[in-house]
Structure formats: structure tokens, C-alpha cells
Design an enzyme around this catalytic site. Structure first.
Site, PDB file in Angstrom:
ATOM      1  N   HIS A 290       0.828  -1.209   0.000  1.00 58.57           N
ATOM      2  CA  HIS A 290       0.000   0.000   0.000  1.00 58.57           C
ATOM      3  C   HIS A 290       0.859   1.254   0.000  1.00 58.57           C
ATOM      4  CE1 HIS A 290      -3.637  -2.402   1.634  1.00 58.57           C
ATOM      5  NE2 HIS A 290      -3.516  -2.467   0.327  1.00 58.57           N
TER       6      HIS A 290
ATOM      7  N   ARG B 266     -18.792  20.260  -6.780  1.00 57.59           N
ATOM      8  CA  ARG B 266     -19.710  19.125  -6.608  1.00 57.59           C
ATOM      9  C   ARG B 266     -20.265  19.231  -5.190  1.00 57.59           C
ATOM     10  NH1 ARG B 266     -15.232  16.387  -9.670  1.00 57.59           N
ATOM     11  NH2 ARG B 266     -16.164  15.179 -11.375  1.00 57.59           N
TER      12      ARG B 266
ATOM     13  N   ARG C  21     -22.879  23.041  -8.682  1.00 61.36           N
ATOM     14  CA  ARG C  21     -23.810  22.048  -9.222  1.00 61.36           C
ATOM     15  C   ARG C  21     -24.755  21.585  -8.124  1.00 61.36           C
ATOM     16  NH1 ARG C  21     -21.375  16.709 -11.817  1.00 61.36           N
ATOM     17  NH2 ARG C  21     -21.198  16.115  -9.626  1.00 61.36           N
TER      18      ARG C  21
ATOM     19  N   GLU D  36     -24.297  15.340 -19.977  1.00 60.49           N
ATOM     20  CA  GLU D  36     -23.583  14.125 -19.563  1.00 60.49           C
ATOM     21  C   GLU D  36     -24.337  12.847 -19.885  1.00 60.49           C
ATOM     22  OE1 GLU D  36     -22.705  14.209 -15.375  1.00 60.49           O
ATOM     23  OE2 GLU D  36     -24.624  15.093 -14.856  1.00 60.49           O
TER      24      GLU D  36
ATOM     25  N   ASN E 244     -17.233  12.321 -18.051  1.00 56.79           N
ATOM     26  CA  ASN E 244     -17.151  11.049 -17.311  1.00 56.79           C
ATOM     27  C   ASN E 244     -18.438  10.245 -17.517  1.00 56.79           C
ATOM     28  OD1 ASN E 244     -14.902  12.361 -16.356  1.00 56.79           O
ATOM     29  ND2 ASN E 244     -15.812  12.896 -14.397  1.00 56.79           N
TER      30      ASN E 244
ATOM     31  N   ARG F 134     -18.273   3.540 -15.736  1.00 53.97           N
ATOM     32  CA  ARG F 134     -17.070   4.361 -15.623  1.00 53.97           C
ATOM     33  C   ARG F 134     -16.112   3.843 -14.550  1.00 53.97           C
ATOM     34  NH1 ARG F 134     -19.462  10.113 -13.422  1.00 53.97           N
ATOM     35  NH2 ARG F 134     -17.621  10.347 -12.149  1.00 53.97           N
TER      36      ARG F 134
HETATM   37  C1  PEP Z   1     -18.988  14.034 -15.363  1.00 55.83           C
HETATM   38  O1  PEP Z   1     -19.854  13.166 -15.366  1.00 55.83           O
HETATM   39  O2  PEP Z   1     -18.135  14.179 -16.266  1.00 55.83           O
HETATM   40  C2  PEP Z   1     -18.921  15.008 -14.250  1.00 55.83           C
HETATM   41  C3  PEP Z   1     -18.125  16.051 -14.273  1.00 55.83           C
HETATM   42  O3  PEP Z   1     -19.682  14.741 -13.165  1.00 55.83           O
HETATM   43  P1  PEP Z   1     -19.280  13.631 -12.047  1.00 55.83           P
HETATM   44  O4  PEP Z   1     -17.891  13.130 -12.372  1.00 55.83           O
HETATM   45  O5  PEP Z   1     -19.380  14.323 -10.743  1.00 55.83           O
HETATM   46  O6  PEP Z   1     -20.336  12.606 -12.243  1.00 55.83           O
HETATM   47 MG    MG Z   2     -21.513  13.261 -13.943  1.00 53.12          MG
END
Ligand code: PEP
Ligand code: MG
Length: 836
Positions: free
Chosen positions: A459, A565, A601, A695, A718, A729
Site C-alpha cells: 500500500h 460538486r 452544481r 452528460e 465522465n 465508468r
Molecule cells: C462528469 O460526469 O463528467 C462530471 C463532471 O460529473 P461527475 O464526475 O461528478 O459525475
Molecule cells: Mg456526472
């Protein structure tokens, strides 16, 4: 009907010296994997019943028998170690399954000479196999004669009576192949434990003829389950089916962090012995130069014994509570920084700190008169021996985590803080460093670390790689003979150069200087706006999770906050923040950003993001369920509260509101109406800008319609990758393919940019693609005008923007949309816009 509340003292089934389980020369029994208990090295030839009870199992090979005592405790009596291999030769079983026996009744007789000659050891075990309901405390650890009091067992107060829950319902079981790289080591085992603890049922893993409770990390690691091994999982209790499904998923899903930053290949001392050079294994790459500083661990003085048991138990409990609070703090920080490696490692530490095998052994030592310090230390040593005997390098490396906990708890017991004050720029040498040492050393600004022992998959190595700190391990004892002189740590080549020449020092310093100069140049220009060669201004903002992050971002040259966030502002909470508290936290971020805009957000829970104070219903497909703005559907008051808090921040023209997971225009219109109504209630004439995250593919395809009603758009690459490619993801196996430079995503991004342009709205990217310098020309070329990245990358991305010609980028990017894969796009990007 068993009476679980009845205390019971088991009498000795054999005569001879008594051993605690931790001292049994068998890794599995010693780990407590089969349950708590005690051992005797027998001097007689007959095993007697330790209590009244029913015989519930008799081994076919006659070397073991299990009784159920009248209080429900199930007592396994196992004669000798590895005696199963004698296939019954030398044993005579005197009772049958189902028989009722009384305390002191002979159960089995064996031929002492024959068995002793052919088995590993005669040491015999008495183990409580349903130990989750009982606590066992030895009456003595000296010698006993048959019939003398040996082990005291009391029902555990588990809150729920076993008869109410864990014993109801059928036992269900299933098979699964272990997906975790390197097998079931500490981090995946901690994940398994966490999963099991989410259910009322009792769950166990079974492997190689042995079993371990999912409550015990040590027990599970003691099974030495290898990668791709097939294990059985069993669950008993009212929610057994659900527990089983959840455990099968956890066991068959590799951790996301296991695919990141693969451990560097083991370099087994590739060079012949070289004067003035120690060879080791690269655990984290890089080259460092600096004075060597040696760190030594805590050495305990002899324990005089005879301590007050209650006082020592209390001290140990307090120290454990203190260390778990400290670890929780580290975990919260790791979570807000989305550092999944750090999170998984310290989650495992937290679970180990609560491990029954460790705690019971330590408490037993205290009961026998040891000081809490020595008891804790001995318990850790015993478990380290168990891990080392398993013959699995990865598990042996986990002893480092146990030693970390030894040091931390010892320091808490001795009232010490982390004792080293290492000058910035030093190379640190130690017998071994632990994960928490590494965090302290990073904070002190050391240049590199090296160790006598350790491994590249430990680790500490993972953390060092994450922090960009060069690290060499397995350098051997000669390392500790060094002190003070300036050395070169060339981790890439596995070398610690003890007496580098002036030329060599100059060469390494030159490399460092060039790198630092480039960084400094970028940093110096980070505060100037970034424009392409042909004069297009690109705003480079920061993704932040707190006001402290925002202050750092401003210092690093951020043109604003591109994404706060809000779900991460309150991760460490068990109760929901009220309106005022929210307003203060948002205002603090606005204040930290001077006159720059801040995009906040609204809460995006669900899917991979969970909050303790906001439990969401279990869903079959959480990432396709109640996520982001859809929360307004089920808990409208939560969103109203957040909007009210946002409307009370000042100045409102710097506060921009961003909505996550929008899929259609009505969602935006609904929130706009709510925002208007709430602003009216508050008597406001001004309105903050309201933007939409792009997104999900639906939003990208509808960007034009969304842009008509939104003030701006921000692309979340993402989630857009996840939903466009239909790849989780966080899926370990798919991680390399979840690439936002896939031409399908580029087409969606292009469409979103065109939609925004049609209504004169600006569009940004706040997903991870914004921070990839290879993607900067593509995004600029497609029409993106704001990139939101982590604070540390602002200088680099601004420098990249300044090298670009936006018109050329537009032409070349259009061509990329016709390519057939992300790999092809990346290759073309390298050709068109080489990276310096
Ligand atoms: C994304 O989805 O690219 C994003 C910026 O939001 P999060 O990673 O918080 O889901
Ligand atoms: Mg997102």
C-alpha cells in the site's frame, strides 16, 4: 432449545500445556478463521467431552468431533494438526453423531506414538465454531489436567437475538470466481466485509476446506484465496438472498483502483554488485537527490506485567477509538479528493482496527496481566506471522498495514504524535514505512523514500505512486548503515547511489531544474488569461470540493470554479445540512474565489455517489435510476432547500447554478420556474445564471433545445462516456476502453457545441477529458470555450492552449469525427499536436 444466555465453563478435554490460538503453528487456526478457542499440547491419549452436549459431527477420519453444548455453543475438538491426512489410522472414535454426551465422557482415543510420528504436531484445538454468538475467554494459559476449567464462554450481546434474525431463514450459498488482482487481500476483503455488514444475515466464505466469517478481515485473508480461485459464499438470515447476491457481485468485481497505475514490473536486482550503490526494486518511479535521513520505529521497554486489567482495557479501547477517528479523517479527505487508492487502503485499516482476531488476542493478553501496549504489539505480531506463513507475497506485504496500526495505536497509548521532523527535500530511509508514515512524509515535502524491505505492490508503494514520490524497496539491511550524506535515488533504475560524483549530482539536478523550470514557467503564466495564437480566449477553471480547494485554485491561477460538486461538501455528515449551513458553505467558496465566477452544481447523488444522510432506495440499476436532477422528482423539498441557499449567496452574478443528469427540456424549465418562485419569495429581482450538464447522450442530442432555455452548458465527459459507450465508468476491466476521445463522444460533443452556438451560449467541459492535454486542441477545435480541471493542472492546460491555432484545430478536429476508434483519435492527436 438452546439457552444462549447461559454462561458455560468448558473443562479441559486433554492434559498438557495450554496455548492461545495465536500461538498454534497453523496459519488457519491461528488466524481465528475457524473461530475463537484455545489449544493444548496433549500428554495423554484420550480426548474427553468438555461439557454436556450433543455430538453434531464426527469426522470420517476420526480425528475431530463437534459438540453442541446446552447453551448453543458449537465446540469443535480437533486432535493434532494436519491429522486428517492420517485417514483415521491411529484414531478410535468412541461416540456417534447424534449421541448425547456428558462432561468428562471419553470421546476419542488415539495412538500417541503413531500419530505423533506422522502428523505435523499433536497440538489439539478446542474452537467455538459459531463464535459470532459467543465470546470465549481462557481461564488459564498454563498447564491443565483433564476436567480442570479451561475456557469460559458467554453469549455475545449482538443487539439482535440470534433466534430473531441470523438463525431464521434458510442458508443460501453460491459459487464465485475471485476477480481481484492478487486474490483476496486486505482492500478487497475490506470491501467484502463492508458489503456483508450491510445485511443482517451472517455470511461466510469457504475455500480449500476452510471457512471464515465475512466479519473478519484476518479470517478472510487467512484463507489465502488466490486470484481466479473459485470460492463458496454462504449466508444465513432473514435477508440471506440479498446478502448473497451482493457478496457474489463484490467478490467477482475487481476494485476500480486495481486497474489504475499498475505496479511497476519487479526488477530483481538487475545489476551485479557495484561499489557505492544499493540495488532495490522500483515501487514508484522518479529520480531524487537529497540528504539521507534515517527513521527508526518505536521500541517498547520490557513489560513488568501485573497491570490493572480494567485500566489497560480502557486505555486500549481509547487508543483504538482515537486511531479510528484519525483514519476516518484521512478517509473523508480521500473521498473529497476522489482518491480511490487512498480510500480503499485506509478503509482496510479501519476494518483491521475492528478485527475480532486482533482485538480478542490483545484483550486476552491484557487479561493475563500485560500492558495494553505489549498486548496490542503481541497481537499484531501473531497476525503478522499468520500472514507471512500463507506463502502469498501479496498477503505477506499486508503485514506492513498491521505494523502501521501497531505503531499508530502504540503512539496513541504512549500519548505521542508522529515523532519525525524530516527536512523538506530529504531522502528518507527506514526498515519499513507504512501508509500513514507516507502521508506525513509527503506533507513534510520529502524528495523520495527507500526501505530495507517491502514490496512494489504494498500500500505504501501505491500511495507513493499516487503522490509522484520516487520510492525504492527491498534495498537490504545495508541501507540502515547510511545517514546524512547526499545521495541519488534513481527509482527508475532501482539504484540508490551512496556516493554520487559531482557530475552525477549536477546531471540529476539539471534534469530536476528543467522540469521545475517548465512547471514554474507554466505556473507564472497561470494567472494570465489563456488565448490561442489566433486570439480565442479559453477560460481555464477549477473543479473543487471545498472552499480550501477554491482558495488553492485561485492561487494556482484558476479563472473561476467550473464545478463545485456539492455532494462532496457534506460527505462526512450523518445528518443533512440545513439551509443556513449550506448557504455558508457556498458563500465560503464564492468568497475564496475573489471576483471570479463559481459554478455550483446541485446535489448529484445516486449511482456511484452515496451520502450517509440521504439513503436512497436500492435499485436494480442505480446508475440508470434516481440520479442527479431526478431527485427533484422524489424529494422536491431537498432541491428547493438547496436553491434557496444558493439564492442567498452574494454577489449573485458570480454564482452560477448547474443541473446534473438533465435529459429533457422540461426538467430545466421546471427548475427555472422553481428558481423564479423561490427568488420571488425572497424578494430578489436578480437571478443567477442557470446551466445544464451535458452528460447523457439525450442531452447532447437535444443541446440546441436545452441551450434555448439555459444560460450555459457544461459537458460531463465522465458520465457521457459511461452512457454513450455503455461501459461502467468504474469498471476495472473496461477502464482502458472508457475513453472520452472515442469518435462517438466527439460527435456528441460537436453536436452540443453547435447547439450552444446556435443560441449564443458558451459551453465548457468539466469532466476528466478537460484535463487531458492531448484532448485540449480537439475540444477547442469543436467549440469548447471553458475547461475545468484540478487546480494543479491549470498552468499546464493554459500553456497548451497558448500553443494552439483555433482555426486549424477546428479543421483537424472535424476530421477526427470520421475515425473509427478512440485509439485512432489519440494517434491522430499525437501527430497533429505533439506534446512537448
Ligand atoms: C462528469 O460526469 O463528467 C462530471 C463532471 O460529473 P461527475 O464526475 O461528478 O459525475
Ligand atoms: Mg456526472
Amino acid at each position: 432449545m438452546p439457552d444462549n444466555n447461559k454462561e458455560l465453563t468448558l473443562s479441559a478435554p486433554l492434559s498438557g500445556p495450554v496455548l492461545s490460538l495465536a500461538n498454534v503453528p497453523d496459519a488457519v487456526f491461528a488466524s481465528g478463521a475457524l473461530g475463537d478457542g484455545i489449544a493444548i499440547d496433549p500428554l495423554n491419549d484420550t480426548l474427553y467431552a468438555p461439557c454436556d452436549g450433543d455430538v453434531i459431527h464426527v469426522a470420517r477420519t476420526g480425528h475431530a468431533v463437534t459438540l453442541r453444548a446446552d447453551n448453543g455453543a458449537e465446540v469443535l475438538l480437533h486432535l493434532g494438526l494436519d491429522t486428517v491426512e492420517l485417514r483415521g489410522d491411529g484414531f478410535t472414535m468412541l461416540v456417534k453423531e447424534g449421541a448425547r454426551v456428558s462432561n468428562g465422557q471419553p470421546l476419542l482415543r488415539y495412538d500417541v506414538d503413531k500419530v505423533a510420528r506422522r502428523c505435523k504436531s499433536l497440538v489439539s484445538l478446542l474452537v467455538i465454531t459459531n463464535g459470532e454468538h459467543f465470546q470465549a475467554r481462557p481461564v488459564t494459559l498454563l498447564g491443565v489436567k483433564v476436567g480442570e476449567p479451561l475456557l469460559h464462554i458467554v453469549a455475545k450481546n449482538t443487539g439482535a437475538s440470534p433466534a430473531n434474525d441470523q438463525d431464521v431463514g434458510l442458508e443460501v450459498s453460491g459459487q464465485v470466481r475471485i476477480a481481484h488482482r492478487g486474490g483476496l487481500h486486505a482492500r478487497p476483503a475490506a470491501r467484502v466485509r463492508q458489503t456483508a455488514q450491510g445485511f443482517k444475515s451472517r455470511s461466510q466464505l469457504h475455500f480449500g476446506g476452510r471457512s471464515a466469517s465475512c466479519d473478519s478481515l484476518m479470517g478472510m485473508m487467512g484463507l489465502a484465496i488466490t486470484e481466479q480461485a473459485q470460492v463458496q459464499v454462504s449466508c444465513r438470515g432473514s435477508d440471506a438472498e440479498a446478502a448473497l447476491q451482493a457478496l457474489l457481485t463484490t467478490l467477482s468485481t475487481a476494485l476500480a483502483e486495481e486497474t489504475h497505475a499498475p505496479a511497476p514490473a519487479f526488477k530483481p536486482h538487475p545489476h551485479p554488485a557495484e561499489d557505492g550503490v544499493l540495488h532495490g526494486v522500483c515501487a514508484a518511479p522518479g529520480v531524487a537527490v537529497g540528504p539521507l535521513v534515517r527513521l527508526d520505529g518505536i521500541v517498547l521497554p520490557e513489560d513488568a506485567g501485573g497491570h490493572d486489567v480494567e485500566a489497560q482495557r480502557r486505555q486500549l479501547d481509547q487508543a483504538l477509538a482515537q486511531v479510528s477517528d484519525e483514519i476516518r479523517l484521512t478517509l473523508d479527505r480521500a473521498r473529497t479528493r476522489r482518491n480511490s487508492d487512498e480510500e480503499a487502503i485506509f478503509n482496510a485499516h479501519l476494518a483491521l482496527l475492528d478485527d475480532p482476531a486482533l482485538l480478542d488476542a490483545a484483550r486476552l493478553c491484557i487479561d493475563q496481566g500485560s500492558a495494553a501496549t505489549h498486548a496490542w504489539s503481541q497481537s499484531i505480531d501473531a497476525q503478522c506471522r499468520v500472514l507471512q506463513q500463507l506463502g502469498n507475497t501479496l498477503l505477506a506485504e499486508r503485514t506492513n498495514d498491521l505494523r502501521d496500526l501497531r505503531q499508530r495505536v502504540l503512539r496513541a497509548l504512549l500519548g505521542q504524535t508522529w515523532p519525525f521532523d524530516v527536512p523538506a527535500g530529504a531522502i528518507v530511509a527506514a526498515q519499513e514505512l507504512t501508509p500513514s508514515d507516507l502521508l506525513h512524509l509527503c506533507a513534510q515535502g520529502v524528495a523520495g523514500v527507500c526501505m530495507v524491505g517491502g514490496g512494489a505492490t504494498s500500500h505504501v508503494a501505491i500511495l507513493a505512486r499516487g503522490k509522484g514520490l520516487p520510492c525504492l524497496v527491498a534495498l537490504g539491511e545495508a541501507l540502515l548503515e547510511q545517514q546524512g550524506q547526499t545521495m541519488v535515488l534513481d527509482a527508475d533504475e532501482g539504484r540508490l547511489e551512496l556516493h554520487p560524483t559531482a557530475e552525477r549530482l549536477a546531471q540529476v539536478r539539471q534534469l530536476h531544474a528543467e522540469h521545475a523550470e517548465r512547471r514554474a514557467r507554466q505556473h507564472a503564466l497561470a494567472h494570465t488569461p489563456a488565448q490561442t495564437i489566433d486570439g480565442i480566449h479559453i477560460e481555464v477553471a477549477a473543479n473543487v470540493a471545498s472552499s480550501a480547494d477554491a482558495a488553492q485554485a485561485l492561487a494556482d491561477g484558476a479563472d473561476g470554479v467550473g464545478l463545485l460538486r456539492t455532494e462532496f461538501l457534506f460527505v462526512d455528515r450523518h445528518t443533512a445540512p440545513d439551509e443556513q449551513e449550506q448557504r455558508q458553505r457556498y458563500q465560503a467558496v464564492l468568497d475564496a474565489m475573489a471576483d471570479k465566477p463559481v459554478i455550483i452544481r446541485t446535489i448529484d447523488v445516486g449511482g456511484d455517489k452515496q451520502l450517509d444522510y440521504l439513503p436512497l432506495p436500492n435499485e436494480a440499476n442505480p446508475v440508470l435510476g434516481l440520479r442527479g436532477i431526478r431527485l427533484a422528482q422524489v424529494q422536491p423539498q431537498l432541491l428547493d432547500q438547496q436553491l434557496r441557499a444558493l439564492l442567498q449567496t452574494r454577489p449573485l452574478d458570480r454564482c452560477r447554478i448547474l443541473l446534473p443528469m438533465v435529459t429533457e427540456v422540461d426538467e430545466l424549465l421546471h427548475i427555472r420556474r422553481r428558481l423564479d418562485a423561490l427568488a420571488n419569495e425572497l424578494g430578489l429581482s436578480e437571478r443567477p445564471q442557470l446551466g445544464v450538464m451535458i452528460e447523457v447522450p439525450a442531452a447532447a442530442l437535444l443541446a440546441e433545445q436545452l441551450a434555448e432555455h439555459a444560460d450555459f452548458l457544461s459537458i460531463g465527459t465522465n458520465d457521457l462516456s459511461q452512457y454513450t459507450l455503455a461501459m461502467d465508468r468504474d469498471h476495472a476491466g473496461l477502464a482502458p476502453r472508457v475513453d472520452a476521445l472515442h469518435p462517438a463522444l466527439l460527435r456528441l460533443i460537436a453536436q452540443a457545441c453547435a447547439g450552444a452556438a446556435r443560441h449564443g451560449r458558451w459551453i465548457g467541459v468539466c469532466g476528466a477529458l478537460a484535463a487531458d492535454p492531448l484532448a485540449t486542441p480537439v475540444l477547442v477545435g469543436l467549440g469548447v470555450r471553458e475547461l475545468s480541471v484540478s487546480a494543479a493542472q491549470i498552468g499546464e492546460i493554459k500553456a497548451r492552449v497558448r500553443q494552439l491555432d483555433a482555426v486549424k484545430c477546428a479543421c483537424l478536429s472535424a476530421e477526427l469525427l470520421t475515425l473509427s476508434s478512440a485509439a485512432a483519435v489519440r494517434q491522430a492527436c499525437h501527430q497533429h499536436w505533439p506534446m512537448g
